[in-house]
Motif scaffolding. Structure first.
Motif, PDB file in Angstrom:
ATOM      1  N   ILE A   1       0.836  -1.198   0.000  1.00 54.11           N
ATOM      2  CA  ILE A   1       0.000   0.000   0.000  1.00 54.11           C
ATOM      3  C   ILE A   1       0.877   1.256   0.000  1.00 54.11           C
ATOM      4  CG2 ILE A   1      -1.599   1.337   1.424  1.00 54.11           C
ATOM      5  CD1 ILE A   1      -2.958  -1.329   2.142  1.00 54.11           C
ATOM      6  N   ASP A   2       1.950   1.252   0.759  1.00 50.51           N
ATOM      7  CA  ASP A   2       2.882   2.382   0.726  1.00 50.51           C
ATOM      8  C   ASP A   2       3.463   2.553  -0.676  1.00 50.51           C
ATOM      9  OD1 ASP A   2       2.454   2.862   3.394  1.00 50.51           O
ATOM     10  OD2 ASP A   2       4.266   1.821   4.077  1.00 50.51           O
ATOM     11  N   TRP A   3       3.792   1.431  -1.336  1.00 48.37           N
ATOM     12  CA  TRP A   3       4.334   1.489  -2.688  1.00 48.37           C
ATOM     13  C   TRP A   3       3.293   2.034  -3.664  1.00 48.37           C
ATOM     14  CZ3 TRP A   3       3.176  -0.616  -7.425  1.00 48.37           C
ATOM     15  CH2 TRP A   3       4.173  -0.540  -8.404  1.00 48.37           C
ATOM     16  N   MET A   4       2.051   1.612  -3.519  1.00 47.85           N
ATOM     17  CA  MET A   4       0.977   2.128  -4.377  1.00 47.85           C
ATOM     18  C   MET A   4       0.837   3.635  -4.210  1.00 47.85           C
ATOM     19  SD  MET A   4      -1.755  -0.939  -3.605  1.00 47.85           S
ATOM     20  CE  MET A   4      -3.179  -0.142  -4.375  1.00 47.85           C
ATOM     21  N   GLN A   5       0.884   4.105  -2.979  1.00 45.57           N
ATOM     22  CA  GLN A   5       0.758   5.539  -2.705  1.00 45.57           C
ATOM     23  C   GLN A   5       1.881   6.321  -3.378  1.00 45.57           C
ATOM     24  OE1 GLN A   5      -1.727   7.154  -0.542  1.00 45.57           O
ATOM     25  NE2 GLN A   5      -0.886   8.909  -1.634  1.00 45.57           N
ATOM     26  N   ALA A   6       3.067   5.725  -3.431  1.00 43.93           N
ATOM     27  CA  ALA A   6       4.219   6.414  -4.009  1.00 43.93           C
ATOM     28  C   ALA A   6       4.265   6.323  -5.528  1.00 43.93           C
ATOM     29  CB  ALA A   6       5.508   5.843  -3.421  1.00 43.93           C
ATOM     30  N   HIS A   7       3.398   5.499  -6.131  1.00 40.95           N
ATOM     31  CA  HIS A   7       3.444   5.291  -7.579  1.00 40.95           C
ATOM     32  C   HIS A   7       2.056   5.450  -8.203  1.00 40.95           C
ATOM     33  CE1 HIS A   7       7.082   3.224  -6.063  1.00 40.95           C
ATOM     34  NE2 HIS A   7       7.622   3.619  -7.208  1.00 40.95           N
ATOM     35  N   LEU A   8       1.329   6.448  -7.746  1.00 43.92           N
ATOM     36  CA  LEU A   8      -0.022   6.663  -8.260  1.00 43.92           C
ATOM     37  C   LEU A   8      -0.037   7.005  -9.740  1.00 43.92           C
ATOM     38  CD1 LEU A   8      -1.520   8.767  -5.309  1.00 43.92           C
ATOM     39  CD2 LEU A   8      -1.986   6.370  -5.832  1.00 43.92           C
ATOM     40  N   ASP A   9       1.075   7.521 -10.247  1.00 47.10           N
ATOM     41  CA  ASP A   9       1.117   7.922 -11.653  1.00 47.10           C
ATOM     42  C   ASP A   9       1.255   6.733 -12.599  1.00 47.10           C
ATOM     43  OD1 ASP A   9       3.665   7.497 -10.564  1.00 47.10           O
ATOM     44  OD2 ASP A   9       4.626   8.717 -12.112  1.00 47.10           O
ATOM     45  N   ARG A  10       1.497   5.553 -12.065  1.00 44.17           N
ATOM     46  CA  ARG A  10       1.669   4.373 -12.914  1.00 44.17           C
ATOM     47  C   ARG A  10       0.310   3.732 -13.230  1.00 44.17           C
ATOM     48  NH1 ARG A  10       7.027   0.989 -10.931  1.00 44.17           N
ATOM     49  NH2 ARG A  10       8.432   2.780 -10.717  1.00 44.17           N
TER      50      ARG A  10
ATOM     51  N   LEU B   1      -1.613   1.157 -12.636  1.00 44.22           N
ATOM     52  CA  LEU B   1      -1.700   0.034 -11.709  1.00 44.22           C
ATOM     53  C   LEU B   1      -2.998  -0.735 -11.920  1.00 44.22           C
ATOM     54  CD1 LEU B   1      -0.474   1.899  -8.486  1.00 44.22           C
ATOM     55  CD2 LEU B   1       0.880   0.579 -10.125  1.00 44.22           C
ATOM     56  N   THR B   2      -2.875  -2.016 -12.150  1.00 46.36           N
ATOM     57  CA  THR B   2      -4.033  -2.893 -12.300  1.00 46.36           C
ATOM     58  C   THR B   2      -4.027  -3.928 -11.189  1.00 46.36           C
ATOM     59  OG1 THR B   2      -2.883  -4.508 -13.693  1.00 46.36           O
ATOM     60  CG2 THR B   2      -3.916  -2.604 -14.807  1.00 46.36           C
ATOM     61  N   VAL B   3      -5.155  -4.567 -10.990  1.00 46.36           N
ATOM     62  CA  VAL B   3      -5.230  -5.627  -9.984  1.00 46.36           C
ATOM     63  C   VAL B   3      -4.221  -6.723 -10.309  1.00 46.36           C
ATOM     64  CG1 VAL B   3      -6.689  -7.449  -9.026  1.00 46.36           C
ATOM     65  CG2 VAL B   3      -7.625  -5.161  -9.362  1.00 46.36           C
ATOM     66  N   GLU B   4      -4.057  -7.012 -11.580  1.00 48.87           N
ATOM     67  CA  GLU B   4      -3.133  -8.081 -11.977  1.00 48.87           C
ATOM     68  C   GLU B   4      -1.682  -7.728 -11.635  1.00 48.87           C
ATOM     69  OE1 GLU B   4      -6.899  -8.652 -13.731  1.00 48.87           O
ATOM     70  OE2 GLU B   4      -5.596  -6.869 -13.833  1.00 48.87           O
ATOM     71  N   THR B   5      -1.277  -6.476 -11.921  1.00 46.71           N
ATOM     72  CA  THR B   5       0.101  -6.101 -11.615  1.00 46.71           C
ATOM     73  C   THR B   5       0.339  -6.004 -10.113  1.00 46.71           C
ATOM     74  OG1 THR B   5      -0.461  -3.747 -11.821  1.00 46.71           O
ATOM     75  CG2 THR B   5       0.372  -4.854 -13.786  1.00 46.71           C
ATOM     76  N   LEU B   6      -0.651  -5.539  -9.387  1.00 44.45           N
ATOM     77  CA  LEU B   6      -0.510  -5.456  -7.934  1.00 44.45           C
ATOM     78  C   LEU B   6      -0.490  -6.842  -7.306  1.00 44.45           C
ATOM     79  CD1 LEU B   6      -2.960  -2.481  -7.284  1.00 44.45           C
ATOM     80  CD2 LEU B   6      -0.454  -2.419  -7.142  1.00 44.45           C
ATOM     81  N   ALA B   7      -1.329  -7.733  -7.817  1.00 39.15           N
ATOM     82  CA  ALA B   7      -1.356  -9.096  -7.300  1.00 39.15           C
ATOM     83  C   ALA B   7      -0.018  -9.782  -7.538  1.00 39.15           C
ATOM     84  CB  ALA B   7      -2.484  -9.879  -7.964  1.00 39.15           C
TER      85      ALA B   7
ATOM     86  N   LEU C   1      -7.381   3.181  -5.118  1.00 36.92           N
ATOM     87  CA  LEU C   1      -6.535   3.977  -6.004  1.00 36.92           C
ATOM     88  C   LEU C   1      -7.243   5.248  -6.466  1.00 36.92           C
ATOM     89  CD1 LEU C   1      -4.875   1.194  -8.174  1.00 36.92           C
ATOM     90  CD2 LEU C   1      -3.655   2.880  -6.769  1.00 36.92           C
ATOM     91  N   LEU C   2      -8.522   5.135  -6.816  1.00 36.86           N
ATOM     92  CA  LEU C   2      -9.266   6.304  -7.256  1.00 36.86           C
ATOM     93  C   LEU C   2      -9.331   7.353  -6.157  1.00 36.86           C
ATOM     94  CD1 LEU C   2     -10.977   7.827  -9.290  1.00 36.86           C
ATOM     95  CD2 LEU C   2     -12.973   6.519  -8.497  1.00 36.86           C
ATOM     96  N   ASP C   3      -9.607   6.923  -4.925  1.00 28.84           N
ATOM     97  CA  ASP C   3      -9.658   7.870  -3.799  1.00 28.84           C
ATOM     98  C   ASP C   3      -8.323   8.579  -3.613  1.00 28.84           C
ATOM     99  OD1 ASP C   3     -12.284   7.308  -3.233  1.00 28.84           O
ATOM    100  OD2 ASP C   3     -11.841   5.860  -1.644  1.00 28.84           O
ATOM    101  N   ARG C   4      -7.238   7.819  -3.645  1.00 28.45           N
ATOM    102  CA  ARG C   4      -5.921   8.422  -3.424  1.00 28.45           C
ATOM    103  C   ARG C   4      -5.522   9.330  -4.588  1.00 28.45           C
ATOM    104  NH1 ARG C   4      -7.374   6.513   0.486  1.00 28.45           N
ATOM    105  NH2 ARG C   4      -6.199   5.667   2.244  1.00 28.45           N
ATOM    106  N   ARG C   5      -5.863   8.935  -5.799  1.00 32.04           N
ATOM    107  CA  ARG C   5      -5.532   9.773  -6.950  1.00 32.04           C
ATOM    108  C   ARG C   5      -6.300  11.092  -6.925  1.00 32.04           C
ATOM    109  NH1 ARG C   5      -5.173   4.572 -11.046  1.00 32.04           N
ATOM    110  NH2 ARG C   5      -2.871   4.446 -11.060  1.00 32.04           N
ATOM    111  N   LEU C   6      -7.553  11.039  -6.533  1.00 34.53           N
ATOM    112  CA  LEU C   6      -8.325  12.270  -6.411  1.00 34.53           C
ATOM    113  C   LEU C   6      -7.740  13.171  -5.328  1.00 34.53           C
ATOM    114  CD1 LEU C   6     -11.966  10.909  -6.777  1.00 34.53           C
ATOM    115  CD2 LEU C   6     -10.818  12.504  -8.318  1.00 34.53           C
ATOM    116  N   GLN C   7      -7.349  12.586  -4.226  1.00 34.39           N
ATOM    117  CA  GLN C   7      -6.761  13.380  -3.146  1.00 34.39           C
ATOM    118  C   GLN C   7      -5.453  14.016  -3.606  1.00 34.39           C
ATOM    119  OE1 GLN C   7      -6.215  11.159   0.472  1.00 34.39           O
ATOM    120  NE2 GLN C   7      -5.103  12.808   1.480  1.00 34.39           N
ATOM    121  N   HIS C   8      -4.624  13.252  -4.339  1.00 35.85           N
ATOM    122  CA  HIS C   8      -3.357  13.789  -4.840  1.00 35.85           C
ATOM    123  C   HIS C   8      -3.616  14.898  -5.856  1.00 35.85           C
ATOM    124  CE1 HIS C   8       0.826  14.041  -5.631  1.00 35.85           C
ATOM    125  NE2 HIS C   8       0.821  13.398  -6.787  1.00 35.85           N
ATOM    126  N   ALA C   9      -4.624  14.704  -6.709  1.00 36.56           N
ATOM    127  CA  ALA C   9      -4.973  15.739  -7.686  1.00 36.56           C
ATOM    128  C   ALA C   9      -5.411  17.023  -6.986  1.00 36.56           C
ATOM    129  CB  ALA C   9      -6.076  15.230  -8.611  1.00 36.56           C
TER     130      ALA C   9
END
Length: 322
Positions: free
Chosen positions: A221-230, A232-238, A264-272
């Motif tokens: 989850i920390d990695w996802m937060q740091a790479h929101l611009d990528r 990211l799909t369920v398959e790649t995260l899995a 991801l959508l929530d975090r991306r909106l917050q970052h935006a």
């Protein structure tokens, strides 16, 4: 000291839950102007001035009666311990009058009950603590009780679940009124998350996972937060979590209360929001950095979830350069 912004009132009954009242006081009642945070005209009121018992065995002094609601921009109702008793008619009348003139109302936990008794939740979605959701629905069948959310806003009324969800709801109001940067700064000051995804389901009779059962997703989850611009799909995260997509999705929801894509959508909106408020980047660049890929995609999701477009958000909440 900064100018006072909103007039905020905490309404208590014959008894009050001190933690929930404390949540409201923390968010709206403290002067944090030296930290650049908004100052509110804050007061606690009840049926009449005087001592009010708490559920923790001590009393508080209330200095204002119901007439204090007549000038409030925001009325907060902490948990209402007397939810089983009829709501005093003057309280219901004062709440109806306040909403009719344009005030907003925020309830925490059983604070939804006096709102329902006043008829203000009829036809609206509403939340309360999961332990009391069935009772609220049975007693007030015209209320559309949502048992899963942490909080829900329907028109001028925002209702929330248990004590911690009250913090979420209060920060939501701050975010709506002053923007994400201010809400995030206040959350940091209070040492709480600025936004929690998920709902009450994650707190209701969930089995405790056995050691080594694979729920240790904090690093990912920390990695996802740091790479929101990528992309990211369920398959790649899995794959990164060394799980099948189905197992990953199930365990992610068990850990966070929501799906990976919704998180991801929530975090991306917050970052935006933060980029719009703190930088002069074009909307197209904000969209790329926040992981939406295109300005059109950002506008679509931003408008759907925030009710306004990113350009309007920037004009409203953009902080001038220091």
């Amino acid at each position: 000291m900064r100018d006072v912004t909103l007039s905020v009132v905490a309404l208590v009954g014959e008894k009050v839950a001190p933690f929930e009242l404390g949540v409201v006081c923390q968010v709206f009642g403290l002067d944090r102007s030296e930290e650049g945070l908004p100052v509110h005209d804050f007061a606690v009121c009840g049926l009449r001035p005087g001592p009010v018992a708490t559920t923790a065995g001590f009393a508080i002094q209330v200095d204002h009666a119901l007439d204090r609601l007549e000038t409030a921009d925001l009325i907060t109702i902490p948990a209402w311990p007397d939810a089983e008793r009829p709501v005093p008619a003057p309280v219901a009348e004062a709440l109806r009058a306040a909403v009719a003139r344009g005030a907003r109302v925020l309830s925490i936990c059983t604070g939804a009950f006096p709102l329902a008794a006043a008829g203000l939740l009829d036809g609206r979605r509403a939340a309360t603590h999961w332990q009391f959701a069935d009772r609220l629905a049975e007693r007030y069948p015209r209320v559309r009780v949502d048992r899963e959310v942490l909080y829900v806003e329907d028109g001028p009324i925002l209702t929330s679940a248990g004590a911690a969800a009250g913090i979420d709801a209060c920060l939501h109001v701050v975010r709506r009124e002053y923007g994400a940067a201010t809400a995030n700064a206040l959350a940091r000051r209070m040492v709480v998350p600025a936004h929690r995804s998920g709902g009450q389901a994650q707190f209701i009779e969930l089995p405790v996972p056995a050691a080594g059962d694979g729920y240790g997703l904090s690093g990912l989850i920390d990695w996802m937060q740091a790479h929101l611009d990528r992309p990211l799909t369920v398959e790649t995260l899995a794959a990164r979590a060394a799980m099948s997509p189905r197992t990953f999705a199930r365990r992610f929801k068990a850990a966070t209360g929501t799906t990976p894509l919704r998180w991801l959508l929530d975090r991306r909106l917050q970052h935006a929001e933060e980029l719009l408020e703190r930088t002069d980047l074009p909307v197209e660049a904000v969209a790329v950095r926040a992981g939406f890929g295109s300005a059109d995609a950002l506008r679509h999701h931003f408008t759907a979830r925030r009710g306004i477009g990113p350009a309007t958000h920037r004009r409203t909440f953009r902080r001038p350069a220091q």
